[in-house]
Scaffold this active site. Structure first.
Site, PDB file in Angstrom:
ATOM      1  N   CYS A 130       0.814  -1.230   0.000  1.00 50.64           N
ATOM      2  CA  CYS A 130       0.000   0.000   0.000  1.00 50.64           C
ATOM      3  C   CYS A 130       0.842   1.273   0.000  1.00 50.64           C
ATOM      4  CB  CYS A 130      -0.989  -0.011   1.165  1.00 50.64           C
ATOM      5  SG  CYS A 130      -0.250   0.102   2.813  1.00 50.64           S
ATOM      6  N   HIS A 144      -2.676   1.297   6.921  1.00 52.39           N
ATOM      7  CA  HIS A 144      -3.006   1.226   5.490  1.00 52.39           C
ATOM      8  C   HIS A 144      -3.131   2.641   4.929  1.00 52.39           C
ATOM      9  CE1 HIS A 144      -4.298  -0.853   1.889  1.00 52.39           C
ATOM     10  NE2 HIS A 144      -5.308  -0.015   1.756  1.00 52.39           N
ATOM     11  N   HIS A 156      -5.701   2.039  -4.336  1.00 53.85           N
ATOM     12  CA  HIS A 156      -4.840   1.463  -3.296  1.00 53.85           C
ATOM     13  C   HIS A 156      -4.457   0.043  -3.653  1.00 53.85           C
ATOM     14  CE1 HIS A 156      -7.973  -0.894  -0.692  1.00 53.85           C
ATOM     15  NE2 HIS A 156      -8.420  -0.783  -1.924  1.00 53.85           N
TER      16      HIS A 156
END
Length: 352
Positions: free
Chosen positions: A266, A314, A326
């Site tokens: 990520c 994240h 993402h």
């Protein structure tokens, strides 16, 4: 490919993304609304979903720890190399100073160590002697300067050696941290894959629908708050470049610790996107959260980074119209998702 073409490609992809997000019956339509069988194992499957979510979250946290340790290890390795170069230069300087001090000492020895008055009386040329004596005093002062410089250089060398030793200890500590995080990542992913492998094909399909339904529910609640009506900021020039880069990565697999070009985790995706836009940012989602300026959700614009979960484990890039790009987790690819499909911790802006 020219910049204009890149931006055009990004714009087309963004329009497609907006169409997907807004069109009925697409990826963001409520999966729960489709007719699907509801067997007795649904509750158990929901528990499986939550367990998978926990395992992949733990893997994500460990990935951030791994990335942070790797970044520090790289910095420390460079610093140790710099210290080694300083030590080599310092040693050469010290050797040169020792030679010069030795030469000065030999010059003084040749005077026989006689007092200045005696040397004046024995001299056949008093004027010449006095001129020479002045030069001797200058030489003595220069020698003192050399000795001072030599002592300072010796101290510098000792400090460089001490710093290098400390650097090695930190490097070793971060290598151990990397190894520990790597072990944890592999274990959590293996546990998740084992759990999923125990499911039948039909159960895996229903599990995916449950995941989509959970994301849809969170995204709907976020949109129902009216937040999208307040978000109207346009992307900066660098933000457009970052979005264009991220858009081109859609479909590439997630891989922990990866920064492209074929796979990404990520924060690897977001950090590389902004590097491509000419603005280097921290490598991990946690450091992106800590170091980059925060902005209010209603003020966010395409290119901004949305940090998710209470532990900042994240990150995704906002692309406008309530969506992000993402790299979700192992087994998934870089994709478009609802910006509110996960718990938002903060929004940060790399080019503020």
């Amino acid at each position: 490919m020219t910049v204009n073409r890149s931006l055009t490609t990004a714009a087309v992809a963004l329009v497609c993304a907006i169409t997907v997000l807004g069109a009925p019956g697409t990826a963001f339509a409520d999966p729960a609304a489709r007719p699907t069988p509801t067997p007795k194992s649904t509750k158990t499957l929901e528990e499986v979903r939550k367990e998978l979510e926990r395992l992949y979250h733990d893997a994500s946290v460990a990935t951030d720890q791994y990335n942070a340790a790797e970044e520090l290890a790289d910095e420390q390795s460079k610093r140790i190399v710099e210290l080694a170069q300083d030590i080599v230069k310092g040693q050469k300087k010290l050797d040169d100073l020792k030679d010069r001090v030795g030469a000065a000492a030999r010059d003084q020895y040749r005077t026989g160590g006689l007092p200045t008055e005696a040397q004046l009386m024995l001299s056949g040329d008093p004027k010449g002697f006095l001129d020479g004596a002045g030069r001797v005093r200058q030489g003595q002062q220069a020698t003192k300067g050399l000795l001072t410089d030599m002592a300072r250089t010796q101290e510098d060398l000792e400090l460089y050696a001490k710093d290098a030793s400390a650097g090695w200890k930190k490097l070793e500590s971060n290598r151990k941290a990397k190894a520990s995080a790597k072990k944890k990542i592999k274990q959590r992913i293996a546990d998740a894959e084992k759990l999923e492998s125990q499911l039948q094909k039909e159960e895996r399909e229903r599990l995916l629908k449950l995941e989509q339904a959970a994301e849809f529910k969170a995204q709907s609640a976020w949109l129902d708050s009216g937040i999208l009506d307040e978000i109207s900021s346009k992307a900066s020039a660098q933000g457009k470049k970052a979005v264009a880069y991220a858009t081109k990565q859609i479909g590439k697999p997630y891989q922990w610790g990866a920064e492209g070009p074929k796979t990404f985790d990520c924060s690897g995706l977001t950090s590389q996107a902004w590097a491509a836009a000419g603005r280097p940012i921290p490598r991990t989602s946690q450091e992106q959260w800590r170091q980059l300026p925060s902005v209010a959700i209603e003020d966010m614009r395409p290119g901004d980074l949305i940090i998710y979960h209470d532990d900042a484990s994240h990150v995704g890039m906002y692309i406008g119209d309530g969506a992000i790009i993402h790299s979700p987790r192992p087994g998934r690819t870089v994709t478009i998702a609802g910006a509110g499909s996960m718990k938002i911790l903060a929004v940060v802006r790399p080019d503020k």
